[in-house]
Design a protein around this motif. Structure first.
Motif, short mmCIF file in Angstrom:
data_model
loop_
_atom_site.label_atom_id
_atom_site.label_comp_id
_atom_site.label_asym_id
_atom_site.label_seq_id
_atom_site.Cartn_x
_atom_site.Cartn_y
_atom_site.Cartn_z
N ASN A 237 33.90 54.69 97.58
CA ASN A 237 34.44 55.93 97.03
C ASN A 237 33.39 57.00 97.28
O ASN A 237 32.21 56.78 97.05
CB ASN A 237 34.62 55.78 95.52
CG ASN A 237 35.74 54.82 95.19
OD1 ASN A 237 36.90 55.14 95.35
ND2 ASN A 237 35.37 53.62 94.75
N ARG A 273 33.80 49.85 95.98
CA ARG A 273 34.94 49.45 95.13
C ARG A 273 34.58 48.27 94.23
O ARG A 273 35.10 48.15 93.14
CB ARG A 273 36.11 49.02 96.01
CG ARG A 273 36.76 50.16 96.73
CD ARG A 273 37.92 49.60 97.51
NE ARG A 273 38.46 50.58 98.43
CZ ARG A 273 39.43 50.31 99.28
NH1 ARG A 273 39.94 49.09 99.34
NH2 ARG A 273 39.88 51.23 100.08
N HIS A 303 43.55 45.39 93.46
CA HIS A 303 43.18 46.74 93.87
C HIS A 303 43.73 47.70 92.82
O HIS A 303 44.91 47.70 92.55
CB HIS A 303 43.81 47.08 95.24
CG HIS A 303 43.21 46.33 96.35
ND1 HIS A 303 43.69 46.36 97.63
CD2 HIS A 303 42.14 45.51 96.40
CE1 HIS A 303 42.96 45.61 98.41
NE2 HIS A 303 42.00 45.06 97.68
N GLU A 316 38.69 54.23 93.57
CA GLU A 316 39.33 52.96 93.91
C GLU A 316 38.43 51.82 93.49
O GLU A 316 37.22 51.86 93.68
CB GLU A 316 39.60 52.88 95.41
CG GLU A 316 40.74 53.82 95.81
CD GLU A 316 41.08 53.71 97.27
OE1 GLU A 316 41.00 52.59 97.82
OE2 GLU A 316 41.41 54.74 97.87
#
Lengths: 352, 304
Positions: A237, A273, A303, A316
Motif C-alpha cells: 500500500n 498487505r 483479501h 489493502e
C-alpha cells in the motif's frame, strides 16, 4: 567463473536500454535480474552473452575481458524464453549440437547427451522432435542443450515465462536443485519477483536501465533501498504521510523512520498487505481505526480492504483465513488495525 | 463412485449410439467433389486427349518418332536445361529471399516488386529483351562473345531464358519461411559455438529445405514448359538448340499431329516423374519431421 559487468551502457536508437550498469556475479552463484518490462534486464543478459554489443563498458569472465570476444567463443550457455530449439533435430541431436561443433568424439558426445537426458528427466524422449514435446519438456531440452558443452556461465532469459503456473513452479524448484548440483555460475532474467526470490542467491533489481538495488533476497525484502524497490517487491500500500528530523507520521501514527533533512517533508509510507493485522479491542498501540469495506477469501488467505475512519484512504490487507475467522469480523464492521512494519521514504526522492 | 454405479452408467450409455464428432469445416464429400470435377475439366481431360490421340498411333511409328535423334537431343536440352535452371534458381533465389527478408535498405520494396516481373512480362517480350542483352552485339553478350563465350543462339542462351522465367518461384516460396524463422534459433547456434557457415548449413538450410524443394519443382516445371522467350534467344538449331516444345510446334506446323502428341506424351510422363520424385522426397521429410511450429519473433529490448 565470476562475471563482472563494468559501466555498461547500451542504447537502441534514442532509447537508453542500459545506463552505466555495474553488476558482479560471484563464481558458482545463481543471480536473478529482476525488473519490469523495459528495465533493460534482457539487454543486460544479452550483453553478457555477447548477443548485443555495448557502446561503453566491459564484461569480464574471471579476469579475462571478453567484451570484444564474439558470442561463439565466449562459451556461455544461453536459454531463450521461447526455447529456440532446432525444430528439425531430435532431442538428442539438439543436445549434441554444441558438442558436434566442438568436435567432441562421438562416444564422448553420446555419453554426455545420455547423462544430460537423465539429469533433465527426459528419459525415453531422445528420439522425439521438439514439436512432440510439452512446453516444460522443451525448456528442459533447451537447458540440456545449453549445458552440454560445459559452459563457463549459464544465462537464462525468462526461462519459465511461456509456461503455465504449475509447470513454472515445478521447474523453478528444479532449477534451484539443479544449480545446487552442478554449481555453474548462473544469471537469469525474470519479471516475477516471487520467482527471483525463491530461486536466486542474489537479486539485482533493474529499472529504466539502471541498478536500483542488489543483494540477497532477504536483504532486499527487509531493507529496500528506495521507494521503487519497495513498490516493486511485494504487494504494498502506498500512502501519503510526512516526516521530519524526529520521526515520520501517517494519519495518527508515529513511525520510527526519520528524515535526514531538516524541517518537515512529505513522505510516502509503504505498508505491505501482510504487515497489517486486526483486533476487536484497542489493547495494542499504535493502532488506527476504520471499517472493513471488502473481504474475500482466496484459499487460505483473506483479501480485505480497510478504510480509515474520517478519511478516504483505503488500505489493502492480506491475512490468514484462520486469523480472520477467529476474529469474527464481517464486512462493514468497525475494527482496529495494527501496523507491524512500514517503510517511509521522503517524497523528494520520488521525483527522480 | 462405486463399481455398481459405474456399470449402471456405461450400461445406460451402451443402449444409445455414441454421438458423432462434428467438423466445423465444410464437408469432405462436397469439397472433394468440387476439387475432382474442377481438376478433371481443367487438367485431366485436356491431357488425356493427348494420350488418346497417341494411342491411335502404331507402336513402331510411335517409337520411331520419339526416338529420333533430333527428338532425343531436344529432350536432353529441355530436361538438362530445366533441371540446371531449377538448381541455379535455388541458389540465387535463396540469396535474394535472404536479402529481402533480413536487411532493410533503400529500394527494398522496389526490388521485392521486381522479382515478380518475369511472371508478368509476356514471354515473347522477355525473349526479345534477353536476346538484345545477351546477343553478340548486346551490352553483356558482346564482351562475353569477345571472351569466346556465346550465350544467345547457343545452349547457354536457353539456360538464361529458363533461369529468368523460373526465378520468382524460389524467391516466393523461400521468403515466407525465412521470415518465420526467428532470430533466436540462429543466436542459439552461435552461443553453442557455431560459426556463420555452420549455422547456415546446420540450422537455416534444413528449415528452408521443404520450401526450397517446392520452389525447385515449380521453377523446373516452368522452365520445361517455357516456349515464348526461348525461341527468340536459342536460334532453334535442330539437334543443338532446339527445345522439345519447339519441336512439337514444328511438327504441328507440318500437320504431323500424331508426331506432335507422341512427343507431348514423352514430355508429360517425364515431367510427371520428376515432379513426383520431388514430392515424394518432401513426403518422406514430412513423415520424418512433423510440421514446424512457428516461434514468435522476440525483440529483446521491448521485453526489457
Amino acid at each position: 567463473m565470476k562475471i563482472d559487468v563494468r559501466n555498461i551502457s547500451k542504447s537502441f536508437g534514442y532509447f537508453p536500454a542500459l545506463n552505466q550498469v555495474n553488476v558482479t556475479v560471484p563464481s558458482g552463484e545463481l543471480v536473478a535480474l529482476l525488473g519490469p518490462s523495459g528495465s533493460g534486464k534482457t539487454t543486460l543478459l544479452r550483453v553478457i552473452a555477447g548477443l548485443e554489443t555495448p557502446e561503453y563498458g566491459n564484461v569480464l569472465f574471471g579476469d579475462t575481458d571478453v567484451t570484444e570476444h564474439p558470442v561463439r567463443s565466449r562459451n556461455v550457455g544461453f536459454v531463450f524464453q521461447h526455447y529456440a530449439l532446432f525444430q528439425h533435430m531430435t532431442v538428442s541431436q539438439n543436445i549434441a549440437f554444441g558438442l558436434r561443433v566442438r568436435k567432441t568424439s562421438k562416444t564422448a558426445a553420446a555419453e554426455r547427451v545420455n547423462s544430460l537426458i537423465s539429469l533433465m528427466q527426459l528419459d525415453g524422449l531422445g528420439n522425439r522432435l521438439p514439436s512432440e514435446l510439452s512446453g516444460g519438456q522443451r525448456q528442459r531440452v533447451a537447458l540440456a542443450r545449453a549445458l552440454a558443452p560445459e559452459p563457463k556461465v549459464l544465462l537464462l532469459d525468462e526461462p519459465f515465462g511461456a509456461l503455465d503456473a504449475r509447470v513454472r513452479q515445478d521447474l523453478r524448484r528444479w532449477l534451484r536443485h539443479l544449480h545446487d548440483e552442478i554449481h555453474v555460475t548462473t544469471v537469469f532474467v525474470t519479471h516475477d519477483q516471487e520467482e527471483a526470490f525463491e530461486v536466486a542467491d542474489q537479486v539485482v533489481i533493474l529499472n529504466k536501465g539502471a541498478v536500483e538495488q542488489s543483494g540477497s533476497p532477504d536483504d532486499i525484502f527487509d531493507h529496500p533501498a528506495n521507494s521503487f524497490v519497495m513498490d516493486f517487491v511485494g504487494n504494498v500500500n502506498v500512502l501519503t504521510g510526512h516526516m521530519d528530523g524526529y520521526g515520520s507520521y501517517f494519519h495518527n501514527l508515529v513511525l520510527p523512520d526519520k528524515s535526514p533533512s531538516i524541517g518537515t517533508v512529505p513522505a510516502k509510507v509503504y505498508i505491505r498487505r501482510q504487515d497489517i493485522s486486526f483486533a476487536a479491542s484497542k489493547d495494542k498501540t499504535p493502532f488506527i481505526e476504520g471499517v472493513i469495506t471488502y473481504a474475500r477469501r482466496v484459499g487460505l488467505v483473506v483479501h480485505a480492504v480497510f478504510q480509515l475512519s474520517n478519511s478516504t484512504t483505503s488500505i489493502e490487507v492480506e491475512l490468514p483465513f484462520d486469523e480472520w475467522q477467529s476474529l469474527g469480523i464481517q464486512v462493514g464492521a468497525s475494527v482496529v488495525a495494527f501496523i507491524k512494519r512500514a517503510q517511509v521514504f521522503p517524497v523528494l526522492e520520488q521525483a527522480s | 463412485m462405486t463399481m455398481e454405479h459405474f456399470a449402471a452408467l456405461t450400461g445406460a450409455q451402451a443402449e444409445t449410439a455414441p454421438r458423432k464428432a462434428k467438423n466445423p469445416l465444410p464437408g469432405f464429400g462436397l469439397s472433394i467433389g468440387y476439387t475432382l470435377t474442377y481438376l478433371g475439366i481443367l487438367v485431366l481431360v485436356p491431357l488425356s486427349t493427348i494420350v488418346f490421340k497417341t494411342a491411335a498411333m502404331p507402336w513402331r511409328e510411335f517409337w520411331a518418332t520419339i526416338s529420333a535423334s533430333r527428338a532425343i537431343a531436344a529432350y536432353g536440352l529441355s530436361f538438362v536445361g530445366a533441371l540446371s535452371a531449377g538448381a541455379i534458381n535455388c541458389i540465387f533465389g535463396t540469396l535474394l529471399a535472404w536479402v529481402l527478408v533480413r536487411y532493410r535498405f533503400l529500394g527494398r520494396k522496389l526490388l521485392d516488386a521486381l522479382i515478380d516481373l518475369p511472371f508478368a512480362v509476356p514471354t515473347a517480350v522477355a525473349g526479345i529483351a534477353l536476346t538484345a542483352v545477351w546477343g553478340p552485339h548486346g551490352p553483356i553478350g558482346e564482351p562475353l562473345n569477345n571472351m569466346g563465350v556465346q550465350v544467345a543462339y547457343a545452349r547457354l542462351g536457353v539456360l538464361v531464358a529458363m533461369v529468368f522465367v523460373g526465378l520468382p518461384f524460389v524467391v516466393r516460396t523461400v521468403q515466407p519461411v525465412l521470415d518465420g524463422l526467428s532470430a533466436d534459433v540462429e543466436e542459439a547456434a552461435a552461443t553453442l559455438g557455431a560459426g556463420r557457415v555452420r549455422t547456415f548449413f546446420a540450422v537455416i538450410l534444413p528449415h528452408m529445405a521443404p520450401a526450397l524443394f517446392t520452389g525447385f519443382a515449380l521453377s523446373f516445371a516452368r522452365a520445361l514448359g517455357e516456349y515464348g522467350s526461348i525461341v527468340f534467344i536459342s536460334g532453334n538449331m535442330p539437334g543443338r538448340t532446339e527445345i522439345t516444345p519447339l519441336l512439337i510446334m514444328t511438327k504441328l506446323e507440318q500437320f504431323d499431329y500424331r508426331g506432335a502428341t507422341a512427343l507431348a506424351v514423352v514430355m508429360l510422363l517425364a515431367s510427371f516423374a520428376v515432379l513426383f520424385m520431388v514430392n515424394s522426397i518432401q513426403w518422406k521429410r514430412k513423415s520424418h519431421s512433423k510440421s514446424f511450429a512457428t516461434v514468435p519473433r522476440v525483440r529483446s529490448f521491448l521485453k526489457g
